[in-house]
Design a protein around this motif. Structure first.
Motif, PDB file in Angstrom:
ATOM      1  N   THR A  47      -0.307  40.591  59.516  1.00 15.08           N
ATOM      2  CA  THR A  47      -1.192  40.890  58.395  1.00 15.08           C
ATOM      3  C   THR A  47      -0.475  40.646  57.076  1.00 15.08           C
ATOM      4  OG1 THR A  47      -0.500  43.185  58.441  1.00 15.08           O
ATOM      5  CG2 THR A  47      -2.490  42.634  59.659  1.00 15.08           C
ATOM      6  N   ARG A  48      -1.251  40.634  56.017  1.00 18.13           N
ATOM      7  CA  ARG A  48      -0.698  40.415  54.690  1.00 18.13           C
ATOM      8  C   ARG A  48      -1.452  41.296  53.698  1.00 18.13           C
ATOM      9  NH1 ARG A  48       0.701  34.401  53.295  1.00 18.13           N
ATOM     10  NH2 ARG A  48       2.411  34.937  54.641  1.00 18.13           N
ATOM     11  N   ALA A  49      -0.751  41.751  52.676  1.00 18.19           N
ATOM     12  CA  ALA A  49      -1.390  42.573  51.643  1.00 18.19           C
ATOM     13  C   ALA A  49      -2.262  41.687  50.759  1.00 18.19           C
ATOM     14  CB  ALA A  49      -0.338  43.271  50.801  1.00 18.19           C
ATOM     15  N   ILE A  50      -3.416  42.206  50.394  1.00 12.82           N
ATOM     16  CA  ILE A  50      -4.343  41.488  49.524  1.00 12.82           C
ATOM     17  C   ILE A  50      -3.942  41.758  48.076  1.00 12.82           C
ATOM     18  CG2 ILE A  50      -6.770  41.415  48.819  1.00 12.82           C
ATOM     19  CD1 ILE A  50      -7.521  42.033  51.641  1.00 12.82           C
ATOM     20  N   PHE A  51      -4.257  40.828  47.168  1.00 11.22           N
ATOM     21  CA  PHE A  51      -3.965  41.023  45.751  1.00 11.22           C
ATOM     22  C   PHE A  51      -4.590  42.324  45.256  1.00 11.22           C
ATOM     23  CE2 PHE A  51      -3.517  36.336  45.844  1.00 11.22           C
ATOM     24  CZ  PHE A  51      -2.213  36.275  45.384  1.00 11.22           C
ATOM     25  N   LYS A  52      -3.936  42.959  44.299  1.00 12.74           N
ATOM     26  CA  LYS A  52      -4.332  44.297  43.854  1.00 12.74           C
ATOM     27  C   LYS A  52      -5.782  44.360  43.369  1.00 12.74           C
ATOM     28  CE  LYS A  52      -2.987  48.088  40.836  1.00 12.74           C
ATOM     29  NZ  LYS A  52      -4.350  48.528  40.780  1.00 12.74           N
ATOM     30  N   THR A  53      -6.207  43.395  42.558  1.00  9.02           N
ATOM     31  CA  THR A  53      -7.570  43.452  42.011  1.00  9.02           C
ATOM     32  C   THR A  53      -8.615  43.294  43.115  1.00  9.02           C
ATOM     33  OG1 THR A  53      -7.331  41.118  41.479  1.00  9.02           O
ATOM     34  CG2 THR A  53      -7.003  42.677  39.700  1.00  9.02           C
ATOM     35  N   ASP A  54      -8.344  42.396  44.063  1.00  9.75           N
ATOM     36  CA  ASP A  54      -9.270  42.233  45.185  1.00  9.75           C
ATOM     37  C   ASP A  54      -9.282  43.487  46.051  1.00  9.75           C
ATOM     38  OD1 ASP A  54      -9.867  39.667  44.356  1.00  9.75           O
ATOM     39  OD2 ASP A  54      -8.316  38.760  45.602  1.00  9.75           O
ATOM     40  N   GLY A  55      -8.110  44.060  46.262  1.00  7.94           N
ATOM     41  CA  GLY A  55      -8.011  45.278  47.058  1.00  7.94           C
ATOM     42  C   GLY A  55      -8.744  46.444  46.420  1.00  7.94           C
ATOM     43  N   ASP A  56      -8.669  46.539  45.096  1.00  3.55           N
ATOM     44  CA  ASP A  56      -9.384  47.606  44.389  1.00  3.55           C
ATOM     45  C   ASP A  56     -10.893  47.466  44.577  1.00  3.55           C
ATOM     46  OD1 ASP A  56      -6.976  48.592  43.547  1.00  3.55           O
ATOM     47  OD2 ASP A  56      -7.107  47.751  41.525  1.00  3.55           O
ATOM     48  N   ASN A  57     -11.389  46.236  44.522  1.00  5.58           N
ATOM     49  CA  ASN A  57     -12.821  46.009  44.731  1.00  5.58           C
ATOM     50  C   ASN A  57     -13.234  46.345  46.157  1.00  5.58           C
ATOM     51  OD1 ASN A  57     -13.444  45.190  42.144  1.00  5.58           O
ATOM     52  ND2 ASN A  57     -12.936  43.055  42.551  1.00  5.58           N
ATOM     53  N   ILE A  58     -12.407  45.996  47.117  1.00  2.00           N
ATOM     54  CA  ILE A  58     -12.712  46.302  48.519  1.00  2.00           C
ATOM     55  C   ILE A  58     -12.776  47.810  48.716  1.00  2.00           C
ATOM     56  CG2 ILE A  58     -11.759  46.233  50.859  1.00  2.00           C
ATOM     57  CD1 ILE A  58     -10.743  43.381  50.115  1.00  2.00           C
ATOM     58  N   LYS A  59     -11.808  48.526  48.148  1.00  2.00           N
ATOM     59  CA  LYS A  59     -11.800  49.985  48.292  1.00  2.00           C
ATOM     60  C   LYS A  59     -13.000  50.623  47.604  1.00  2.00           C
ATOM     61  CE  LYS A  59      -7.475  50.603  46.976  1.00  2.00           C
ATOM     62  NZ  LYS A  59      -6.232  51.274  46.609  1.00  2.00           N
ATOM     63  N   LYS A  60     -13.402  50.077  46.471  1.00  2.00           N
ATOM     64  CA  LYS A  60     -14.501  50.670  45.706  1.00  2.00           C
ATOM     65  C   LYS A  60     -15.856  50.448  46.375  1.00  2.00           C
ATOM     66  CE  LYS A  60     -16.525  50.611  41.090  1.00  2.00           C
ATOM     67  NZ  LYS A  60     -16.446  50.012  39.747  1.00  2.00           N
ATOM     68  N   TYR A  61     -16.112  49.226  46.827  1.00  2.00           N
ATOM     69  CA  TYR A  61     -17.448  48.888  47.310  1.00  2.00           C
ATOM     70  C   TYR A  61     -17.607  48.947  48.824  1.00  2.00           C
ATOM     71  CZ  TYR A  61     -18.144  47.307  42.563  1.00  2.00           C
ATOM     72  OH  TYR A  61     -18.238  47.261  41.198  1.00  2.00           O
ATOM     73  N   PHE A  62     -16.542  48.652  49.567  1.00  2.00           N
ATOM     74  CA  PHE A  62     -16.683  48.548  51.016  1.00  2.00           C
ATOM     75  C   PHE A  62     -16.037  49.695  51.776  1.00  2.00           C
ATOM     76  CE2 PHE A  62     -16.649  43.963  49.665  1.00  2.00           C
ATOM     77  CZ  PHE A  62     -18.024  43.818  49.753  1.00  2.00           C
ATOM     78  N   LEU A  63     -14.972  50.271  51.212  1.00  2.00           N
ATOM     79  CA  LEU A  63     -14.274  51.375  51.879  1.00  2.00           C
ATOM     80  C   LEU A  63     -14.198  52.578  50.938  1.00  2.00           C
ATOM     81  CD1 LEU A  63     -11.307  49.272  53.284  1.00  2.00           C
ATOM     82  CD2 LEU A  63     -13.263  50.074  54.588  1.00  2.00           C
ATOM     83  N   PRO A  64     -15.327  53.164  50.569  1.00  2.00           N
ATOM     84  CA  PRO A  64     -15.297  54.237  49.573  1.00  2.00           C
ATOM     85  C   PRO A  64     -14.587  55.499  50.048  1.00  2.00           C
ATOM     86  CG  PRO A  64     -17.476  54.066  50.523  1.00  2.00           C
ATOM     87  CD  PRO A  64     -16.684  52.911  51.050  1.00  2.00           C
ATOM     88  N   ASN A  65     -14.499  55.714  51.353  1.00  2.00           N
ATOM     89  CA  ASN A  65     -13.892  56.940  51.871  1.00  2.00           C
ATOM     90  C   ASN A  65     -12.442  56.754  52.290  1.00  2.00           C
ATOM     91  OD1 ASN A  65     -16.395  58.281  51.619  1.00  2.00           O
ATOM     92  ND2 ASN A  65     -17.082  57.261  53.472  1.00  2.00           N
ATOM     93  N   ALA A  66     -11.880  55.574  52.040  1.00  2.00           N
ATOM     94  CA  ALA A  66     -10.497  55.311  52.457  1.00  2.00           C
ATOM     95  C   ALA A  66      -9.520  55.747  51.384  1.00  2.00           C
ATOM     96  CB  ALA A  66     -10.310  53.835  52.744  1.00  2.00           C
TER      97      ALA A  66
END
Length: 66
Positions: A47-66
């Motif tokens: 696996t690889r870490a996603i860029f911070k801005t993309d990761g923030d969007n993923i956490k906000k919209y797709f993984l709100p409880n993570a």
């Protein structure tokens, strides 16, 4: 207001680390392995870490409880 549900597709594709980074599988290993070098195939494992801005969007919209 109702609880936000986690997108089920995102649950399978992304993982949030303890420090808040979003990890995902690396791209480029679905097909066409015959034309890639052995080194390329080897380096695409894991696996690889996603860029911070993309990761923030993923956490906000797709993984709100993570």
């Amino acid at each position: 207001m109702p609880k936000l549900k986690t997108k089920s597709g995102a649950k399978k594709r992304f993982k949030v680390t303890a420090t808040g980074k979003v990890m995902s599988a690396q791209r480029g290993k679905r097909h066409g392995m015959i034309k890639r070098t052995k080194k390329q195939i080897r380096q695409l494992r894991g696996t690889r870490a996603i860029f911070k801005t993309d990761g923030d969007n993923i956490k906000k919209y797709f993984l709100p409880n993570a």
